[in-house]
Motif scaffolding. Structure first.
Motif, PDB file in Angstrom:
ATOM      1  N   VAL A  71       1.079  -0.866  -0.371  1.00 47.81           N
ATOM      2  CA  VAL A  71       0.328   0.571  -0.499  1.00 47.81           C
ATOM      3  C   VAL A  71       0.552   1.129  -0.216  1.00 47.81           C
ATOM      4  CG1 VAL A  71      -2.005   1.480   1.428  1.00 47.81           C
ATOM      5  CG2 VAL A  71      -2.006  -1.183   0.507  1.00 47.81           C
ATOM      6  N   SER A  72       0.401   2.406  -1.290  1.00 50.21           N
ATOM      7  CA  SER A  72       1.514   3.919  -0.798  1.00 50.21           C
ATOM      8  C   SER A  72       0.190   4.499  -1.400  1.00 50.21           C
ATOM      9  CB  SER A  72       2.544   3.293  -2.090  1.00 50.21           C
ATOM     10  OG  SER A  72       2.749   4.488  -1.921  1.00 50.21           O
ATOM     11  N   GLY A  73      -0.083   5.665  -0.847  1.00 53.21           N
ATOM     12  CA  GLY A  73      -1.102   6.484  -1.004  1.00 53.21           C
ATOM     13  C   GLY A  73      -2.381   5.956  -1.579  1.00 53.21           C
ATOM     14  N   GLY A  74      -2.748   4.328  -0.488  1.00 49.98           N
ATOM     15  CA  GLY A  74      -3.893   4.402  -0.961  1.00 49.98           C
ATOM     16  C   GLY A  74      -3.714   3.976  -2.695  1.00 49.98           C
ATOM     17  N   LYS A  75      -3.263   3.303  -3.123  1.00 56.93           N
ATOM     18  CA  LYS A  75      -3.054   2.330  -4.159  1.00 56.93           C
ATOM     19  C   LYS A  75      -1.932   1.187  -3.788  1.00 56.93           C
ATOM     20  CE  LYS A  75      -3.239   6.652  -7.850  1.00 56.93           C
ATOM     21  NZ  LYS A  75      -2.659   7.668  -8.944  1.00 56.93           N
ATOM     22  N   GLY A  76      -2.138   0.364  -4.340  1.00 59.30           N
ATOM     23  CA  GLY A  76      -0.938  -0.861  -4.579  1.00 59.30           C
ATOM     24  C   GLY A  76       0.066  -0.600  -5.531  1.00 59.30           C
ATOM     25  N   LEU A  77       0.840  -1.205  -4.728  1.00 65.05           N
ATOM     26  CA  LEU A  77       2.402  -1.281  -5.641  1.00 65.05           C
ATOM     27  C   LEU A  77       2.555  -2.919  -5.767  1.00 65.05           C
ATOM     28  CD1 LEU A  77       4.736   2.115  -5.155  1.00 65.05           C
ATOM     29  CD2 LEU A  77       2.381   1.407  -6.764  1.00 65.05           C
ATOM     30  N   LEU A  78       3.535  -3.158  -6.491  1.00 68.64           N
ATOM     31  CA  LEU A  78       3.737  -4.593  -6.966  1.00 68.64           C
ATOM     32  C   LEU A  78       4.741  -4.512  -5.355  1.00 68.64           C
ATOM     33  CD1 LEU A  78       4.292  -5.718  -9.817  1.00 68.64           C
ATOM     34  CD2 LEU A  78       2.255  -6.726  -8.541  1.00 68.64           C
ATOM     35  N   ALA A  79       4.407  -5.804  -4.378  1.00 72.38           N
ATOM     36  CA  ALA A  79       5.547  -5.571  -3.220  1.00 72.38           C
ATOM     37  C   ALA A  79       7.235  -6.536  -4.271  1.00 72.38           C
ATOM     38  CB  ALA A  79       5.675  -6.313  -2.003  1.00 72.38           C
ATOM     39  N   ASP A  80       6.989  -7.369  -4.990  1.00 74.67           N
ATOM     40  CA  ASP A  80       7.889  -8.135  -6.034  1.00 74.67           C
ATOM     41  C   ASP A  80       8.613  -7.924  -7.122  1.00 74.67           C
ATOM     42  OD1 ASP A  80      10.280  -9.422  -6.371  1.00 74.67           O
ATOM     43  OD2 ASP A  80       9.668 -11.336  -5.526  1.00 74.67           O
ATOM     44  N   GLY A 114     -12.684 -11.777  -2.695  1.00 76.66           N
ATOM     45  CA  GLY A 114     -11.653 -11.106  -2.296  1.00 76.66           C
ATOM     46  C   GLY A 114     -10.892  -9.861  -2.900  1.00 76.66           C
ATOM     47  N   GLU A 115     -11.728  -9.750  -3.840  1.00 74.28           N
ATOM     48  CA  GLU A 115     -11.862  -7.780  -4.405  1.00 74.28           C
ATOM     49  C   GLU A 115     -12.539  -6.599  -3.035  1.00 74.28           C
ATOM     50  OE1 GLU A 115     -11.556  -4.064  -6.645  1.00 74.28           O
ATOM     51  OE2 GLU A 115     -10.668  -6.268  -6.840  1.00 74.28           O
ATOM     52  N   SER A 116     -13.002  -6.825  -2.594  1.00 69.30           N
ATOM     53  CA  SER A 116     -14.056  -6.138  -1.348  1.00 69.30           C
ATOM     54  C   SER A 116     -12.463  -6.333   0.271  1.00 69.30           C
ATOM     55  CB  SER A 116     -15.405  -6.401  -0.203  1.00 69.30           C
ATOM     56  OG  SER A 116     -14.415  -7.825  -0.258  1.00 69.30           O
ATOM     57  N   ALA A 117     -12.645  -6.710   0.294  1.00 68.38           N
ATOM     58  CA  ALA A 117     -11.121  -7.319   1.164  1.00 68.38           C
ATOM     59  C   ALA A 117      -9.980  -6.052   0.527  1.00 68.38           C
ATOM     60  CB  ALA A 117     -10.948  -8.141   1.372  1.00 68.38           C
ATOM     61  N   TYR A 118      -9.637  -6.550  -0.458  1.00 68.66           N
ATOM     62  CA  TYR A 118      -8.557  -5.747  -0.826  1.00 68.66           C
ATOM     63  C   TYR A 118      -8.671  -3.947  -0.842  1.00 68.66           C
ATOM     64  CZ  TYR A 118      -4.841  -4.116  -4.470  1.00 68.66           C
ATOM     65  OH  TYR A 118      -3.710  -3.617  -4.758  1.00 68.66           O
ATOM     66  N   GLN A 119     -10.076  -4.094  -1.344  1.00 71.85           N
ATOM     67  CA  GLN A 119      -9.889  -2.458  -1.537  1.00 71.85           C
ATOM     68  C   GLN A 119     -10.220  -1.831  -0.234  1.00 71.85           C
ATOM     69  OE1 GLN A 119      -9.682  -0.565  -4.387  1.00 71.85           O
ATOM     70  NE2 GLN A 119      -9.849  -2.605  -5.577  1.00 71.85           N
ATOM     71  N   HIS A 120     -10.539  -3.144   0.427  1.00 70.32           N
ATOM     72  CA  HIS A 120     -10.709  -2.096   1.933  1.00 70.32           C
ATOM     73  C   HIS A 120      -9.302  -2.140   2.560  1.00 70.32           C
ATOM     74  CE1 HIS A 120     -12.309  -1.768   6.248  1.00 70.32           C
ATOM     75  NE2 HIS A 120     -11.123  -2.076   6.626  1.00 70.32           N
ATOM     76  N   ALA A 121      -8.541  -2.663   2.612  1.00 71.17           N
ATOM     77  CA  ALA A 121      -7.187  -2.198   2.600  1.00 71.17           C
ATOM     78  C   ALA A 121      -6.210  -1.228   1.502  1.00 71.17           C
ATOM     79  CB  ALA A 121      -6.304  -3.628   3.237  1.00 71.17           C
ATOM     80  N   LEU A 122      -6.284  -1.169   0.601  1.00 71.84           N
ATOM     81  CA  LEU A 122      -5.929  -0.021   0.130  1.00 71.84           C
ATOM     82  C   LEU A 122      -6.437   0.989   0.792  1.00 71.84           C
ATOM     83  CD1 LEU A 122      -5.988  -0.530  -3.567  1.00 71.84           C
ATOM     84  CD2 LEU A 122      -3.929  -1.035  -2.219  1.00 71.84           C
ATOM     85  N   ARG A 123      -7.375   1.745   1.025  1.00 72.14           N
ATOM     86  CA  ARG A 123      -8.356   2.669   1.849  1.00 72.14           C
ATOM     87  C   ARG A 123      -8.101   2.787   3.310  1.00 72.14           C
ATOM     88  NH1 ARG A 123     -13.080   0.537  -0.544  1.00 72.14           N
ATOM     89  NH2 ARG A 123     -13.727   0.101   1.195  1.00 72.14           N
ATOM     90  N   THR A 124      -7.949   1.693   4.213  1.00 70.55           N
ATOM     91  CA  THR A 124      -7.520   2.341   5.893  1.00 70.55           C
ATOM     92  C   THR A 124      -6.365   1.475   6.214  1.00 70.55           C
ATOM     93  OG1 THR A 124      -8.308  -0.362   5.874  1.00 70.55           O
ATOM     94  CG2 THR A 124     -10.249   1.038   5.783  1.00 70.55           C
ATOM     95  N   ALA A 125      -5.401   0.644   5.546  1.00 66.84           N
ATOM     96  CA  ALA A 125      -3.962   0.451   5.583  1.00 66.84           C
ATOM     97  C   ALA A 125      -3.450   1.504   5.638  1.00 66.84           C
ATOM     98  CB  ALA A 125      -3.961  -0.775   4.658  1.00 66.84           C
ATOM     99  N   GLY A 126      -1.363   1.065   6.245  1.00 70.46           N
ATOM    100  CA  GLY A 126      -0.863   2.993   6.060  1.00 70.46           C
ATOM    101  C   GLY A 126       0.167   2.966   4.931  1.00 70.46           C
ATOM    102  N   ASP A 127       0.612   3.435   4.821  1.00 70.28           N
ATOM    103  CA  ASP A 127       1.624   2.986   3.592  1.00 70.28           C
ATOM    104  C   ASP A 127       2.574   2.072   3.938  1.00 70.28           C
ATOM    105  OD1 ASP A 127       0.410   5.105   2.445  1.00 70.28           O
ATOM    106  OD2 ASP A 127       1.867   6.314   2.354  1.00 70.28           O
ATOM    107  N   GLY A 128       3.214   1.432   3.216  1.00 67.88           N
ATOM    108  CA  GLY A 128       3.850   0.024   3.749  1.00 67.88           C
ATOM    109  C   GLY A 128       3.466  -1.347   3.955  1.00 67.88           C
TER     110      GLY A 128
END
Length: 203
Positions: free
Chosen positions: A37-46, A109-123
């Protein structure tokens, strides 16, 4: 014609429903890609992860296997009913079932992923839902089904033609023990009875 349409529609509907268990199986087997998670978006961890390719590969394997079974079932059904109506059904139903499996697998799994992007902190890490990046794999199901059906039908036709040629050859050949014939009549191979020639001498 009405019978063919009805059989084709029933086959397409039955195959479309199979997209649900195939989609669930895809979710259970295929690995999900991890994003950061970075700025409310998802970047490939690897960036070098192979999970994106693996998701496409598992989808192709599962849908091709389903297409194989559908092709076999359609061939048996067509043989019993003496109709090629299932051929169109497995083609249309295969496409519909593959789309159902794809969208179902992505939805889980789409809703859980979107929720994580909105609520989880960067990193923070979040697993994305499954998705297809090579959309051509959607055709694995209908193509496999049609090819299997066509190959089985071609082998069956070749077998029937081969048996027909053998039957025709046996009918035209002379069986053992059959008397020789000349001009449509039997050739009498026994010695001719003793008689007299035109001069009155005994032959």
């Amino acid at each position: 014609m009405a019978s063919r349409i009805r059989i084709g529609l029933l086959a397409a509907l039955a195959i479309t429903v199979l997209g649900v268990p195939v989609g669930l199986l895809w979710v259970a087997i295929a690995p999900r890609t991890v994003y950061q998670v970075s700025g409310g978006k998802g970047l490939l961890a690897d960036p070098e992860t192979q999970t994106l390719i693996a998701a496409d590969g598992w989808f192709a394997v599962l849908t091709a296997a389903a297409g194989l079974l559908c092709g076999l079932a359609a061939y048996v059904l067509a043989g019993r009913l003496g109709d090629l109506g299932p051929l169109a059904g497995i083609a249309a139903g295969g496409v519909a079932a593959a789309v159902v499996a794809w969208r179902l697998g992505h939805f889980i799994g789409e809703s859980a992923y979107q929720h994580a992007l909105r609520t989880a902190g960067d990193g923070a890490l979040a697993r994305a839902p499954l998705g297809l990046h090579a959309l051509g794999v959607v055709l694995a199901w209908p193509l496999t089904a049609v090819v299997v059906f066509g190959l089985l039908e071609a082998l069956d036709v070749a077998h029937r033609e081969s048996r027909g040629r053998l039957a025709a050859g046996d009918a035209g050949g002379r069986r053992s023990g059959q008397p020789d014939q000349v001009g449509g009549g039997e050739l009498d191979l026994q010695a001719a009875p003793t008689g007299r020639d035109v001069d009155g001498r005994e032959s």
